[in-house]
Design an enzyme around this catalytic site. Structure first.
Site, PDB file in Angstrom:
ATOM      1  N   TRP A 105      -2.607  -2.701  -1.687  1.00 29.84           N
ATOM      2  CA  TRP A 105      -2.238  -4.119  -1.810  1.00 29.84           C
ATOM      3  C   TRP A 105      -3.010  -4.817  -0.711  1.00 29.84           C
ATOM      4  O   TRP A 105      -2.735  -4.604   0.470  1.00 29.84           O
ATOM      5  CB  TRP A 105      -0.730  -4.263  -1.626  1.00 29.84           C
ATOM      6  CG  TRP A 105      -0.193  -5.631  -1.899  1.00 29.84           C
ATOM      7  CD1 TRP A 105       0.201  -6.128  -3.106  1.00 29.84           C
ATOM      8  CD2 TRP A 105       0.057  -6.661  -0.933  1.00 29.84           C
ATOM      9  NE1 TRP A 105       0.667  -7.410  -2.949  1.00 29.84           N
ATOM     10  CE2 TRP A 105       0.591  -7.770  -1.632  1.00 29.84           C
ATOM     11  CE3 TRP A 105      -0.120  -6.777   0.438  1.00 29.84           C
ATOM     12  CZ2 TRP A 105       0.944  -8.959  -1.009  1.00 29.84           C
ATOM     13  CZ3 TRP A 105       0.224  -7.957   1.079  1.00 29.84           C
ATOM     14  CH2 TRP A 105       0.757  -9.035   0.346  1.00 29.84           C
ATOM     15  N   GLU A 143      18.316 -16.827  -7.271  1.00 30.54           N
ATOM     16  CA  GLU A 143      17.797 -15.522  -7.679  1.00 30.54           C
ATOM     17  C   GLU A 143      17.217 -15.588  -9.094  1.00 30.54           C
ATOM     18  O   GLU A 143      16.170 -14.999  -9.379  1.00 30.54           O
ATOM     19  CB  GLU A 143      18.906 -14.463  -7.566  1.00 30.54           C
ATOM     20  CG  GLU A 143      18.588 -13.092  -8.109  1.00 30.54           C
ATOM     21  CD  GLU A 143      17.368 -12.437  -7.467  1.00 30.54           C
ATOM     22  OE1 GLU A 143      16.849 -12.929  -6.461  1.00 30.54           O
ATOM     23  OE2 GLU A 143      16.919 -11.425  -8.034  1.00 30.54           O
ATOM     24  N   ASN A 148      -1.692   2.412   5.550  1.00 30.26           N
ATOM     25  CA  ASN A 148      -0.804   1.344   5.086  1.00 30.26           C
ATOM     26  C   ASN A 148      -0.400   0.545   6.315  1.00 30.26           C
ATOM     27  O   ASN A 148       0.029   1.130   7.305  1.00 30.26           O
ATOM     28  CB  ASN A 148       0.429   1.974   4.417  1.00 30.26           C
ATOM     29  CG  ASN A 148       1.558   0.980   4.222  1.00 30.26           C
ATOM     30  OD1 ASN A 148       1.306  -0.199   3.989  1.00 30.26           O
ATOM     31  ND2 ASN A 148       2.785   1.453   4.323  1.00 30.26           N
ATOM     32  N   GLY A 149      -0.561  -0.788   6.242  1.00 34.10           N
ATOM     33  CA  GLY A 149      -0.184  -1.618   7.387  1.00 34.10           C
ATOM     34  C   GLY A 149      -1.352  -2.481   7.836  1.00 34.10           C
ATOM     35  O   GLY A 149      -2.282  -2.722   7.064  1.00 34.10           O
ATOM     36  N   HIS A 185      19.981 -35.567  -6.092  1.00 31.44           N
ATOM     37  CA  HIS A 185      19.416 -36.053  -4.825  1.00 31.44           C
ATOM     38  C   HIS A 185      17.904 -35.846  -4.768  1.00 31.44           C
ATOM     39  O   HIS A 185      17.327 -35.816  -3.681  1.00 31.44           O
ATOM     40  CB  HIS A 185      20.095 -35.345  -3.645  1.00 31.44           C
ATOM     41  CG  HIS A 185      21.562 -35.663  -3.542  1.00 31.44           C
ATOM     42  ND1 HIS A 185      22.038 -36.905  -3.172  1.00 31.44           N
ATOM     43  CD2 HIS A 185      22.661 -34.905  -3.819  1.00 31.44           C
ATOM     44  CE1 HIS A 185      23.365 -36.889  -3.192  1.00 31.44           C
ATOM     45  NE2 HIS A 185      23.763 -35.690  -3.589  1.00 31.44           N
ATOM     46  N   LYS A 238      13.399 -14.606  -9.988  1.00 27.05           N
ATOM     47  CA  LYS A 238      13.055 -13.567 -10.964  1.00 27.05           C
ATOM     48  C   LYS A 238      12.126 -14.147 -12.022  1.00 27.05           C
ATOM     49  O   LYS A 238      11.143 -13.538 -12.420  1.00 27.05           O
ATOM     50  CB  LYS A 238      14.347 -13.040 -11.606  1.00 27.05           C
ATOM     51  CG  LYS A 238      14.357 -11.633 -11.993  1.00 27.05           C
ATOM     52  CD  LYS A 238      14.554 -10.627 -10.881  1.00 27.05           C
ATOM     53  CE  LYS A 238      14.128 -10.993  -9.518  1.00 27.05           C
ATOM     54  NZ  LYS A 238      14.387 -10.102  -8.465  1.00 27.05           N
ATOM     55  N   CYS A 243       0.838  -1.189   0.000  1.00 31.00           N
ATOM     56  CA  CYS A 243       0.000   0.000   0.000  1.00 31.00           C
ATOM     57  C   CYS A 243       0.884   1.254   0.000  1.00 31.00           C
ATOM     58  O   CYS A 243       1.931   1.270   0.646  1.00 31.00           O
ATOM     59  CB  CYS A 243      -0.945   0.111   1.196  1.00 31.00           C
ATOM     60  SG  CYS A 243      -2.148  -1.220   1.294  1.00 31.00           S
ATOM     61  N   ARG A 245       3.886  -0.094  -4.864  1.00 29.91           N
ATOM     62  CA  ARG A 245       3.610  -0.591  -3.512  1.00 29.91           C
ATOM     63  C   ARG A 245       2.283  -1.340  -3.416  1.00 29.91           C
ATOM     64  O   ARG A 245       1.948  -1.884  -2.363  1.00 29.91           O
ATOM     65  CB  ARG A 245       3.586   0.584  -2.529  1.00 29.91           C
ATOM     66  CG  ARG A 245       4.881   1.334  -2.455  1.00 29.91           C
ATOM     67  CD  ARG A 245       4.776   2.483  -1.481  1.00 29.91           C
ATOM     68  NE  ARG A 245       4.577   2.006  -0.132  1.00 29.91           N
ATOM     69  CZ  ARG A 245       5.560   1.679   0.698  1.00 29.91           C
ATOM     70  NH1 ARG A 245       6.801   1.800   0.312  1.00 29.91           N
ATOM     71  NH2 ARG A 245       5.297   1.233   1.910  1.00 29.91           N
ATOM     72  N   GLU A 255       8.619 -14.896 -10.618  1.00 26.58           N
ATOM     73  CA  GLU A 255       7.965 -13.658 -10.184  1.00 26.58           C
ATOM     74  C   GLU A 255       7.282 -12.933 -11.348  1.00 26.58           C
ATOM     75  O   GLU A 255       6.166 -12.447 -11.203  1.00 26.58           O
ATOM     76  CB  GLU A 255       9.057 -12.761  -9.576  1.00 26.58           C
ATOM     77  CG  GLU A 255       8.596 -11.646  -8.706  1.00 26.58           C
ATOM     78  CD  GLU A 255       9.790 -10.897  -8.078  1.00 26.58           C
ATOM     79  OE1 GLU A 255      10.957 -11.093  -8.507  1.00 26.58           O
ATOM     80  OE2 GLU A 255       9.546 -10.098  -7.165  1.00 26.58           O
ATOM     81  N   LYS A 272       6.173  -4.114  -3.995  1.00 27.92           N
ATOM     82  CA  LYS A 272       7.600  -3.833  -3.887  1.00 27.92           C
ATOM     83  C   LYS A 272       8.090  -3.905  -2.448  1.00 27.92           C
ATOM     84  O   LYS A 272       9.131  -4.472  -2.159  1.00 27.92           O
ATOM     85  CB  LYS A 272       7.877  -2.442  -4.461  1.00 27.92           C
ATOM     86  CG  LYS A 272       9.330  -2.034  -4.437  1.00 27.92           C
ATOM     87  CD  LYS A 272      10.086  -2.728  -5.537  1.00 27.92           C
ATOM     88  CE  LYS A 272      11.550  -2.371  -5.573  1.00 27.92           C
ATOM     89  NZ  LYS A 272      12.292  -3.394  -6.351  1.00 27.92           N
TER      90      LYS A 272
HETATM   91  C1  AGP Z   1      12.411  -9.317  -5.444  1.00 28.26           C
HETATM   92  O1  AGP Z   1      12.281  -9.310  -6.816  1.00 28.26           O
HETATM   93  C2  AGP Z   1      11.167  -9.212  -4.693  1.00 28.26           C
HETATM   94  N1  AGP Z   1      10.435  -8.077  -5.027  1.00 28.26           N
HETATM   95  C3  AGP Z   1      11.263  -9.523  -3.206  1.00 28.26           C
HETATM   96  O2  AGP Z   1      11.713 -10.829  -3.067  1.00 28.26           O
HETATM   97  C4  AGP Z   1      12.133  -8.587  -2.330  1.00 28.26           C
HETATM   98  O3  AGP Z   1      13.486  -8.785  -2.626  1.00 28.26           O
HETATM   99  C5  AGP Z   1      11.846  -8.872  -0.851  1.00 28.26           C
HETATM  100  O4  AGP Z   1      10.504  -8.588  -0.581  1.00 28.26           O
HETATM  101  C6  AGP Z   1      12.743  -8.106   0.069  1.00 28.26           C
HETATM  102  O5  AGP Z   1      12.606  -6.723  -0.081  1.00 28.26           O
HETATM  103  P1  AGP Z   1      13.657  -5.722   0.564  1.00 28.26           P
HETATM  104  O6  AGP Z   1      14.958  -5.942  -0.121  1.00 28.26           O
HETATM  105  O7  AGP Z   1      13.088  -4.363   0.301  1.00 28.26           O
HETATM  106  O8  AGP Z   1      13.740  -6.054   2.016  1.00 28.26           O
END
Ligand code: AGP
Length: 603
Positions: free
Chosen positions: A74, A477, A100-101, A500, A481, A2, A27, A484, A598
């Site tokens: 969100w 990673e 937000n929260g 394994h 990506k 949010c 956000r 995601e 984000k």
């Molecule tokens: C990464 O592509 C994601 N958006 C997510 O995994 C992100 O890295 C994670 O939420 C941590 O965020 P931060 O680095 O702001 O703590």
């Protein structure tokens, strides 16, 4: 998780508020809304869907005014809908709030308010707030007192902004969720994050937990939890508005991938000197009392932490990495000889902040490795080290991963020297390679064949990313990506683990993406052969000098040959591009993937 915003000026606020919401959409993008005080009352427009829908709807309205609040959501409580969109009001339209929260005691508050005759029109936890303010006003409190009395009743984490009919003031507070004031010439701003108003002002005031602000078009009065006036410094942020805009790129993610050379130059600027690092924050001996290092982080930042752990472990430092939410739930031992490093781009991830708090309670020294100077992590940790990547808007982290790992290479040099008494193995060559990363990334973004290669990854049953040593966190990673933004199934494994278990899933329909560092190639080559034997097409990403891998793999994507400790950062750029182009071919919502936000400021 949010985004909230507010503006109060001597001119009209509707257009700047819409623009702020567009900048905050990373956000959350389930719904968006604005409340404007327009001279006759509070006018609210709010809709399920993206900010563009709200923008189109309000473009025809003639209800404008100097004071307003906005929100992009969100969902946490209640599904995306017009009713659940913020701003929320009380029984009448006298009070409007954005939040937000999470308000943890909202059920109890809602029941009590209902018993006193209040009617609710949404499923959100937020809606209790305007009802509480409304009640305070009805009981004869001033708007400021009614706001404070309402927030005194709340439990949980929140950033809240509220306006009251006829009052030329925005009231706001934070507790565990970010909130920053922007000081303009003819208007003042408030938002969850600086990019919201960066086009209007770069002068900011970061609020602390429990601060309550009364914002007018020319003043910002901040008081603490007890109502005592407090002073917070006005700072100037050094981000350009251009950094926070998409420019000619189709997506922020692609722009941010291409920004990596610049981001890395900023990260490294002035921090390498001769055969040592020059970290002004941490001169030699800064970590003399430390014997153990713990990384706590989530998602992409967790993978950067794993990379940091590998860098430290190989040179004899006792280091571990923990998923922040797990660390918070069952913290491992830590004491005054422990350095707990929170790796967090935003500096606002609730799980990471909680893990850092657990570490602090055990006496550990805490360090925030973050991109955001005024973030909660930066302000609450004992130390902060900034990655200087510039604003990252795309939900999928790209340039911040590269800058996090580059910063960890620098920090590892200091930690290894302080904890073991010796420099890192091969440190001169490694620091030289680090300094060359920006130009090497430029070579990749100019010459890459990732778009063509990504076509091998469309419509398959699964995608397996494998690597060894520093290429293992990069394989994790790469898989994150890919899943995601393409929504395709992808998993990362230590290459040696394939046999394994995961090998049972490998078929001709599951491409295997193998990441090599140029070190210990023969074992990776065996893992590639194991996959090919099961019919899987193998894409290898490795230094251009790895001719053996180039010959074995079905497809080879080279990266410039450089020190094996840092080359995986380059391989990761190819992985970012594969994910981007695959998602683009599938017409996915690349900058705002479904269900993701984000900055995850809830636990
Ligand atoms: C990464 O592509 C994601 N958006 C997510 O995994 C992100 O890295 C994670 O939420 C941590 O965020 P931060 O680095 O702001 O703590």
């Amino acid at each position: 998780m949010c985004g909230i915003t507010a503006r109060i000026g001597t001119d009209e606020s509707l257009e700047p508020l819409v623009s702020s919401l567009e900048n905050l959409e990373y956000r959350g993008y389930d719904s968006a809304g604005i409340a404007i005080q327009n001279g006759t009352g509070i006018e609210i427009n709010k809709f399920e869907g993206a900010v563009s829908k709200l923008a189109a709807e309000v473009s025809t309205t003639d209800h404008d005014g100097p004071l307003g609040i906005g929100h992009t959501r969100w969902s946490t409580h209640g599904p995306p809908s017009d009713d659940n969109a913020h701003p929320h009001t009380g029984c009448g339209d006298r009070v409007a709030t954005v939040h937000n929260g999470i308000i943890e005691n909202h059920d109890e508050l809602r029941t009590a308010l209902r018993d006193r005759g209040h009617e609710f029109s949404s499923d959100t936890d937020t809606e209790v707030v305007p009802h509480l303010i409304e009640e305070g006003l009805a009981n004869g409190r001033s708007p400021g007192d009614a706001f404070r009395a309402a927030i005194d009743r709340l439990e949980g984490s929140y950033a809240i902004a509220a306006i009251v009919e006829g009052e030329p003031t925005v009231y706001a507070t934070r507790n565990g969720s970010p909130l920053v004031i922007g000081i303009g010439e003819t208007a003042n701003y408030l938002a969850s994050d600086v990019p919201a108003f960066l086009q209007f002002t770069d002068r900011v005031v970061y609020l602390e937990d429990d601060d309550v602000v009364a914002l007018t078009d020319s003043t910002h009065r901040i008081t603490d939890a007890h109502g005592t006036a407090v002073s917070r410094p006005v700072e100037t942020v050094d981000w350009d508005q251009e950094d926070a805009e998409k420019g000619s790129y189709d997506h922020y993610m692609l722009k941010e991938i291409h920004e990596q050379p610049v981001a890395l130059r900023q990260t490294l600027h002035g921090r390498i000197g001769g055969d040592d690092v020059e970290l002004s924050e941490f001169p030699p001996g800064s970590f003399g009392e430390i014997s153990t290092v713990q990384f706590v982080a989530c998602g992409t930042s967790y993978h950067a932490g794993r990379y940091g752990e590998w860098l430290l472990s190989k040179d004899g430092v006792d280091a571990t990495t923990h998923i922040a939410s797990e660390y918070a739930g069952s913290p491992p031992p830590a004491d005054e000889h422990t350095l707990t490093i929170g790796v967090t781009q935003s500096g606002e991830t609730a799980d990471t902040l909680e893990a850092l708090e657990r570490a602090r309670e055990r006496g550990a020294r805490t360090l925030a490795l973050t991109n955001v100077v005024g973030s909660t992590a930066a302000r609450t940790c004992d130390d902060a080290l900034f990655i200087r990547a510039g604003p990252e808007i795309g939900v999928a982290a790209t340039k911040t991963f590269s800058s996090q790992v580059a910063t960890l290479v620098l920090l590892a040099e200091r930690l290894v020297r302080d904890l073991t008494g010796s420099p890192t193995d091969d440190h001169t060559a490694r620091l030289d390679a680090l300094a060359s990363l920006p130009e090497h990334v430029e070579t990749i973004t100019t010459e890459t064949r990732a778009a063509e290669v990504s076509r091998r990854c469309l419509g398959d049953n699964g995608h397996f990313f494998i690597g060894r040593e520093s290429a293992y966190p990069v394989a994790l990673e790469g898989a994150l990506k890919f899943k995601e933004i393409t929504y395709g199934h992808a998993e990362g494994f230590a290459a040696g683990e394939l046999k394994h278990g995961p090998l049972a899933l490998v078929t001709e329909d599951t491409p295997v993406i193998a990441v090599g560092t140029g070190r210990d190639q023969s074992r990776l080559q065996s893992n590639i052969s194991e996959s090919q034997t099961r019919g899987a097409p193998v894409i290898a990403i490795a230094p251009e000098t790895a001719t053996d891998l180039a010959e074995t793999a079905d497809v080879f994507l080279p990266v410039p040959a450089t020190h094996p400790d840092v080359v995986a950062i380059l391989a990761n750029v190819q992985l970012q591009l594969i994910a981007y182009h695959a998602a683009s071919a599938m017409e996915r919502s690349i900058d705002k993937p479904r269900n993701l936000a984000k900055s995850v400021t809830v636990e």
